[in-house]
Design a protein around this motif. Structure first.
Motif, PDB file in Angstrom:
ATOM      1  N   ILE A 180      26.493  31.515 -26.049  1.00  0.00           N
ATOM      2  CA  ILE A 180      25.149  31.735 -25.514  1.00  0.00           C
ATOM      3  C   ILE A 180      25.262  32.702 -24.330  1.00  0.00           C
ATOM      4  CG2 ILE A 180      23.119  30.583 -24.502  1.00  0.00           C
ATOM      5  CD1 ILE A 180      23.658  29.336 -27.165  1.00  0.00           C
ATOM      6  N   ALA A 181      24.309  33.641 -24.240  1.00  0.00           N
ATOM      7  CA  ALA A 181      24.286  34.535 -23.076  1.00  0.00           C
ATOM      8  C   ALA A 181      23.683  33.786 -21.889  1.00  0.00           C
ATOM      9  CB  ALA A 181      23.462  35.767 -23.404  1.00  0.00           C
ATOM     10  N   ASP A 182      23.969  34.268 -20.684  1.00  0.00           N
ATOM     11  CA  ASP A 182      23.455  33.638 -19.469  1.00  0.00           C
ATOM     12  C   ASP A 182      21.959  33.951 -19.338  1.00  0.00           C
ATOM     13  OD1 ASP A 182      23.365  32.307 -17.086  1.00  0.00           O
ATOM     14  OD2 ASP A 182      24.320  33.902 -15.914  1.00  0.00           O
ATOM     15  N   SER A 183      21.138  33.005 -19.745  1.00  0.00           N
ATOM     16  CA  SER A 183      19.690  33.194 -19.744  1.00  0.00           C
ATOM     17  C   SER A 183      19.057  31.849 -19.385  1.00  0.00           C
ATOM     18  CB  SER A 183      19.288  33.634 -21.162  1.00  0.00           C
ATOM     19  OG  SER A 183      17.910  33.577 -21.335  1.00  0.00           O
ATOM     20  N   PRO A 184      17.923  31.835 -18.646  1.00  0.00           N
ATOM     21  CA  PRO A 184      17.382  30.558 -18.171  1.00  0.00           C
ATOM     22  C   PRO A 184      17.244  29.502 -19.278  1.00  0.00           C
ATOM     23  CG  PRO A 184      16.192  32.380 -17.193  1.00  0.00           C
ATOM     24  CD  PRO A 184      17.121  32.991 -18.217  1.00  0.00           C
ATOM     25  N   GLY A 185      17.787  28.308 -19.022  1.00  0.00           N
ATOM     26  CA  GLY A 185      17.703  27.195 -19.975  1.00  0.00           C
ATOM     27  C   GLY A 185      18.668  27.319 -21.145  1.00  0.00           C
ATOM     28  N   PHE A 186      19.402  28.444 -21.192  1.00  0.00           N
ATOM     29  CA  PHE A 186      20.337  28.702 -22.316  1.00  0.00           C
ATOM     30  C   PHE A 186      19.555  28.540 -23.631  1.00  0.00           C
ATOM     31  CE2 PHE A 186      22.991  26.579 -18.885  1.00  0.00           C
ATOM     32  CZ  PHE A 186      23.181  27.764 -18.217  1.00  0.00           C
ATOM     33  N   ALA A 187      20.108  27.881 -24.649  1.00  0.00           N
ATOM     34  CA  ALA A 187      19.341  27.748 -25.898  1.00  0.00           C
ATOM     35  C   ALA A 187      18.742  26.347 -26.040  1.00  0.00           C
ATOM     36  CB  ALA A 187      20.233  28.063 -27.096  1.00  0.00           C
ATOM     37  N   VAL A 188      19.592  25.310 -25.883  1.00  0.00           N
ATOM     38  CA  VAL A 188      19.098  23.955 -26.190  1.00  0.00           C
ATOM     39  C   VAL A 188      17.974  23.550 -25.228  1.00  0.00           C
ATOM     40  CG1 VAL A 188      19.708  21.510 -26.315  1.00  0.00           C
ATOM     41  CG2 VAL A 188      21.237  23.214 -27.298  1.00  0.00           C
ATOM     42  N   ASN A 189      18.191  23.696 -23.936  1.00  0.00           N
ATOM     43  CA  ASN A 189      17.167  23.226 -22.998  1.00  0.00           C
ATOM     44  C   ASN A 189      15.893  24.055 -23.065  1.00  0.00           C
ATOM     45  OD1 ASN A 189      18.568  21.038 -22.127  1.00  0.00           O
ATOM     46  ND2 ASN A 189      19.443  22.047 -20.334  1.00  0.00           N
ATOM     47  N   ARG A 190      16.022  25.341 -23.456  1.00  0.00           N
ATOM     48  CA  ARG A 190      14.818  26.165 -23.573  1.00  0.00           C
ATOM     49  C   ARG A 190      13.951  25.689 -24.741  1.00  0.00           C
ATOM     50  NH1 ARG A 190      15.020  32.679 -23.863  1.00  0.00           N
ATOM     51  NH2 ARG A 190      12.888  33.056 -24.554  1.00  0.00           N
ATOM     52  N   LEU A 191      14.579  25.086 -25.731  1.00  0.00           N
ATOM     53  CA  LEU A 191      13.820  24.542 -26.855  1.00  0.00           C
ATOM     54  C   LEU A 191      13.371  23.106 -26.591  1.00  0.00           C
ATOM     55  CD1 LEU A 191      16.139  25.870 -29.682  1.00  0.00           C
ATOM     56  CD2 LEU A 191      13.753  26.509 -29.338  1.00  0.00           C
ATOM     57  N   LEU A 192      14.307  22.302 -26.058  1.00  0.00           N
ATOM     58  CA  LEU A 192      14.089  20.862 -25.940  1.00  0.00           C
ATOM     59  C   LEU A 192      13.131  20.497 -24.803  1.00  0.00           C
ATOM     60  CD1 LEU A 192      15.378  18.630 -27.600  1.00  0.00           C
ATOM     61  CD2 LEU A 192      17.211  18.484 -25.903  1.00  0.00           C
ATOM     62  N   VAL A 193      13.312  21.119 -23.645  1.00  0.00           N
ATOM     63  CA  VAL A 193      12.563  20.659 -22.468  1.00  0.00           C
ATOM     64  C   VAL A 193      11.082  21.071 -22.541  1.00  0.00           C
ATOM     65  CG1 VAL A 193      12.540  20.495 -19.948  1.00  0.00           C
ATOM     66  CG2 VAL A 193      14.715  20.482 -21.170  1.00  0.00           C
ATOM     67  N   PRO A 194      10.727  22.286 -23.046  1.00  0.00           N
ATOM     68  CA  PRO A 194       9.297  22.555 -23.259  1.00  0.00           C
ATOM     69  C   PRO A 194       8.664  21.574 -24.254  1.00  0.00           C
ATOM     70  CG  PRO A 194      10.488  24.612 -23.141  1.00  0.00           C
ATOM     71  CD  PRO A 194      11.527  23.514 -23.193  1.00  0.00           C
ATOM     72  N   MET A 195       9.431  21.083 -25.217  1.00  0.00           N
ATOM     73  CA  MET A 195       8.882  20.070 -26.136  1.00  0.00           C
ATOM     74  C   MET A 195       8.557  18.785 -25.367  1.00  0.00           C
ATOM     75  SD  MET A 195      10.556  18.146 -29.418  1.00  0.00           S
ATOM     76  CE  MET A 195      11.698  17.249 -28.390  1.00  0.00           C
ATOM     77  N   ILE A 196       9.473  18.393 -24.474  1.00  0.00           N
ATOM     78  CA  ILE A 196       9.247  17.198 -23.645  1.00  0.00           C
ATOM     79  C   ILE A 196       8.012  17.412 -22.757  1.00  0.00           C
ATOM     80  CG2 ILE A 196      10.197  15.978 -21.631  1.00  0.00           C
ATOM     81  CD1 ILE A 196      12.987  16.322 -22.992  1.00  0.00           C
ATOM     82  N   ASN A 197       7.922  18.609 -22.169  1.00  0.00           N
ATOM     83  CA  ASN A 197       6.798  18.942 -21.286  1.00  0.00           C
ATOM     84  C   ASN A 197       5.482  18.857 -22.059  1.00  0.00           C
ATOM     85  OD1 ASN A 197       6.142  19.970 -18.588  1.00  0.00           O
ATOM     86  ND2 ASN A 197       5.511  21.853 -19.635  1.00  0.00           N
ATOM     87  N   GLU A 198       5.489  19.349 -23.300  1.00  0.00           N
ATOM     88  CA  GLU A 198       4.282  19.318 -24.131  1.00  0.00           C
ATOM     89  C   GLU A 198       3.925  17.863 -24.481  1.00  0.00           C
ATOM     90  OE1 GLU A 198       2.816  22.275 -24.401  1.00  0.00           O
ATOM     91  OE2 GLU A 198       1.102  21.323 -25.361  1.00  0.00           O
ATOM     92  N   ALA A 199       4.958  17.027 -24.682  1.00  0.00           N
ATOM     93  CA  ALA A 199       4.703  15.601 -24.951  1.00  0.00           C
ATOM     94  C   ALA A 199       4.024  14.957 -23.735  1.00  0.00           C
ATOM     95  CB  ALA A 199       6.013  14.884 -25.276  1.00  0.00           C
ATOM     96  N   ALA A 200       4.435  15.380 -22.525  1.00  0.00           N
ATOM     97  CA  ALA A 200       3.800  14.853 -21.312  1.00  0.00           C
ATOM     98  C   ALA A 200       2.329  15.297 -21.256  1.00  0.00           C
ATOM     99  CB  ALA A 200       4.562  15.309 -20.069  1.00  0.00           C
ATOM    100  N   PHE A 201       2.046  16.539 -21.692  1.00  0.00           N
ATOM    101  CA  PHE A 201       0.640  16.989 -21.755  1.00  0.00           C
ATOM    102  C   PHE A 201      -0.156  16.135 -22.752  1.00  0.00           C
ATOM    103  CE2 PHE A 201       1.851  21.190 -19.842  1.00  0.00           C
ATOM    104  CZ  PHE A 201       0.845  21.254 -18.889  1.00  0.00           C
ATOM    105  N   LEU A 202       0.453  15.823 -23.901  1.00  0.00           N
ATOM    106  CA  LEU A 202      -0.232  14.982 -24.901  1.00  0.00           C
ATOM    107  C   LEU A 202      -0.621  13.642 -24.276  1.00  0.00           C
ATOM    108  CD1 LEU A 202       1.835  15.301 -28.235  1.00  0.00           C
ATOM    109  CD2 LEU A 202      -0.512  16.038 -27.852  1.00  0.00           C
ATOM    110  N   LEU A 203       0.341  13.082 -23.514  1.00  0.00           N
ATOM    111  CA  LEU A 203       0.098  11.780 -22.875  1.00  0.00           C
ATOM    112  C   LEU A 203      -0.981  11.921 -21.795  1.00  0.00           C
ATOM    113  CD1 LEU A 203       1.055   8.804 -22.684  1.00  0.00           C
ATOM    114  CD2 LEU A 203       2.684   9.559 -20.936  1.00  0.00           C
ATOM    115  N   GLN A 204      -0.876  12.964 -20.978  1.00  0.00           N
ATOM    116  CA  GLN A 204      -1.827  13.187 -19.888  1.00  0.00           C
ATOM    117  C   GLN A 204      -3.250  13.347 -20.429  1.00  0.00           C
ATOM    118  OE1 GLN A 204      -0.996  16.105 -16.479  1.00  0.00           O
ATOM    119  NE2 GLN A 204      -2.470  17.270 -17.662  1.00  0.00           N
ATOM    120  N   GLU A 205      -3.357  14.034 -21.572  1.00  0.00           N
ATOM    121  CA  GLU A 205      -4.688  14.283 -22.153  1.00  0.00           C
ATOM    122  C   GLU A 205      -5.214  13.088 -22.948  1.00  0.00           C
ATOM    123  OE1 GLU A 205      -4.036  17.861 -24.423  1.00  0.00           O
ATOM    124  OE2 GLU A 205      -3.405  18.949 -22.626  1.00  0.00           O
TER     125      GLU A 205
END
Ligand code: CAA
Length: 282
Positions: A180-205
């Motif tokens: 992986i190149a040096d890029s924010p969140g690399f690959a796994v966290n860039r995919l996984l953590v926005p999914m978690i964040n979106e789940a928090a929006f689902l709950l909030q809404e």
């Protein structure tokens, strides 16, 4: 020089898991932490993890006790001076990591310094080190003994020889390395953590309950656990700081952290480690 020894800096959850898989692969491990009590706790956890493997017939009793004899705990960074590779798994604070990289790179001119950072720039860590070509990311996943991926992250300065060496080490631990190149969140966290964040929006809404959001992804997308339970495992503070790194790094509003996630972190509801996150733990 003892070429077999690997240093692990930081005896928290990730450091413990990394030390455990190094020990079961036959390596000598020098585990460093500033706190003696944390080292004791880590040794207990590693022993528990190894005993679990013995119960399942994945490790013999002799292998368990031999693994434990290869663990050296230390509160002195100098004790790591003869290590071939040092894997840093300290808390995600850039100043702390930069100081560690400055100090560790002065210990031994051949040492490879690998960071388990989940989001900080490897290029910046390399820049403060005496031998930037020997700095690289080795990003493991929690629980380390179970998840078989290592993201090998290349800083701008990392040499090919360093990448080859840590890919071989990952292989020795039974892990699969991805480059992986040096890029924010690399690959796994860039995919996984926005999914978690979106789940928090689902709950909030109020779109669905925490239980139903998790159930939906477990059964509807065959994930081993739902995104909110996963946030509790990772730590809500860690998830929030990864979203902030993505937002800062890309400047794109799609990475804005969910206000509910921020409020929960402010309240100290950090997930399993604090007994309460999106779910409650005893
Ligand atoms: N340490 C060691 N082994 C463990 C473990 C731990 N902490 N937790 C579970 N296991 C083992 C169990 O002993 C069991 O082993 P066997 O198959 O040999 O019996 C196996 O894992 C499955 O465990 P369980 O049956 O108890 O529970 P499960 O099937 O629900 O699995 C889980 C639990 C492994 C945590 C699974 O739900 C999972 O993989 N979840 C996803 C975890 C994930 O995505 N992690 C990545 C987080 S992101 C990250 O770490 C990077 C970052 O920078 C934030």
């Amino acid at each position: 020089m003892d070429k077999q020894a690997i240093g692990v800096v930081g005896a928290g959850t990730m450091g413990q898991g990394i030390a455990q898989v190094l020990l079961t692969s036959g390596r000598q491990v020098k585990l460093y932490d500033v706190a003696e009590t944390q080292l004791e706790r880590a040794e207990g956890k590693i022993d528990q993890g190894l005993s679990r493997l013995v119960e399942k017939d994945k490790l013999s009793e002799e292998e368990r006790s031999s693994a434990l004899t290869r663990l050296d705990k230390t509160t002195s960074l100098e004790a790591l001076s003869e290590c071939e590779v040092i894997i840093e798994a300290a808390p995600e604070q850039s100043e702390l990591k930069e100081k560690l990289f400055r100090d560790l790179s002065a210990l031994n001119q051949d040492v490879i310094l690998a960071s388990n950072t989940s989001s900080l720039s490897l290029t910046r860590l390399a820049a403060v080190s005496e031998h930037p070509e020997r700095v690289v990311g080795m990003h493991f996943f929690n629980p380390v003994p179970v998840l078989n991926l290592v993201e090998v992250i290349r800083a701008e300065q990392t040499s090919d020889a360093t990448v080859v060496k840590v890919e071989a080490l990952a292989g020795e631990l039974g892990k699969t390395a991805v480059a992986i190149a040096d890029s924010p969140g690399f690959a796994v966290n860039r995919l996984l953590v926005p999914m978690i964040n979106e789940a928090a929006f689902l709950l909030q809404e109020g779109v669905a309950s925490a239980e139903d959001i998790d159930q939906a992804i477990k059964l509807g997308a065959a994930h081993p656990m739902g995104p909110l339970a996963l946030a509790d495992l990772i730590g809500l503070d860690v998830c929030l700081s990864i979203m902030e790194v993505l937002q800062d790094g890309f400047g794109d509003p799609k990475y804005r952290p969910c206000p509910l996630l921020k409020r929960m972190v402010d309240a100290g509801y950090l997930g399993r480690k604090s007994g309460r996150g999106f779910h409650i733990y005893e």
